[in-house]
Design a protein around this motif. Structure first.
Motif, mmCIF file in Angstrom:
data_model
loop_
_atom_site.group_PDB
_atom_site.id
_atom_site.type_symbol
_atom_site.label_atom_id
_atom_site.label_comp_id
_atom_site.label_asym_id
_atom_site.label_seq_id
_atom_site.Cartn_x
_atom_site.Cartn_y
_atom_site.Cartn_z
ATOM 1 N N HIS A 45 14.697 48.358 11.105
ATOM 2 C CA HIS A 45 15.209 47.723 12.317
ATOM 3 C C HIS A 45 15.396 46.225 12.101
ATOM 4 O O HIS A 45 14.591 45.580 11.430
ATOM 5 N N HIS B 97 19.191 57.993 16.713
ATOM 6 C CA HIS B 97 18.084 58.883 16.351
ATOM 7 C C HIS B 97 18.026 60.069 17.318
ATOM 8 O O HIS B 97 18.589 60.016 18.406
ATOM 9 N N HIS C 36 20.090 48.167 13.037
ATOM 10 C CA HIS C 36 19.411 48.183 11.746
ATOM 11 C C HIS C 36 19.956 47.094 10.829
ATOM 12 O O HIS C 36 20.957 46.450 11.142
ATOM 13 N N VAL D 54 22.015 52.613 14.363
ATOM 14 C CA VAL D 54 21.576 53.964 13.988
ATOM 15 C C VAL D 54 21.178 54.735 15.246
ATOM 16 O O VAL D 54 20.443 54.224 16.090
ATOM 17 N N HIS E 229 18.994 51.915 17.663
ATOM 18 C CA HIS E 229 18.584 50.546 17.340
ATOM 19 C C HIS E 229 19.615 49.875 16.441
ATOM 20 O O HIS E 229 20.341 50.549 15.707
HETATM 21 CU CU LIG Z 1 16.528 53.031 14.378
#
Ligand SMILES: [Cu+2]
Length: 178
Positions: A103, A154, A89, A152, A87
């Protein structure tokens, strides 16, 4: 000797260049991931099994005069077949994975339902057999100045995954204001 200290970080440097004005806004950032202790790093890996040191990321944003925005992700050197969540951020990356903040949301909300790929920028991907991956996200809206500053990665798709890596990216609005 100072030059020697920094020489090892050259490969980790982010190359970022933004252009604003009547033609919209474009920015590109790329880096090789480095461990959080590395000097000068702009891209950090927090999990070297899933994001090995030296693996690579590139992110491009293009926003047209209309505000229509595309964000493209490319990576190499990751774990073949692994599904990652990604996403945009709010804040820049640092040694602490939490530094990147939450986010970026087009319509900011505390409602968990607002954490979705229409209201946020998601770039989830599964690494191919050669460890490379890519994704693109398109929206009709652009970023508010200074409120979108990183990507970022994950350990799983969606919103539940742990943070395993981060690249600082100077996202911007259509006129390039920061
Ligand atoms: Cu994220």
């Amino acid at each position: 000797m100072v030059a020697g200290i920094c020489a090892g970080a050259v490969a980790a440097a982010v190359l970022a260049a933004g252009t604003g004005g009547a033609q919209g806004y474009s920015v590109r950032a790329e880096a090789h991931f480095a461990a959080p202790g590395a000097a000068h790093a702009k891209a950090f890996t927090y999990d070297r099994k899933l994001v090995p040191a030296g693996s690579w990321i590139e992110v491009r944003q293009h926003t047209a005069d209309s505000g229509a925005t595309s964000v493209r992700l490319r990576v190499t050197g990751l774990v073949p077949g692994h599904a990652y969540g990604v996403h945009v951020h709010q804040k820049p990356c640092a040694a602490d994975p939490a530094a990147a903040g939450g986010h970026y949301q087009h319509e900011p909300s505390t409602d968990p339902a607002a954490a979705n790929p229409d209201n946020e920028v998601w770039l989830d991907f599964t690494a191919r057999r050669d460890g490379a991956g890519s994704a693109v996200a398109r929206h009709s809206w652009d970023f508010r100045p200074g409120e979108a500053s990183s990507v970022v990665i994950h350990d799983m798709p969606g919103t539940k995954g742990a943070r395993v890596a981060c690249l600082t990216v100077p996202f911007g609005p259509r006129d390039g204001r920061s």
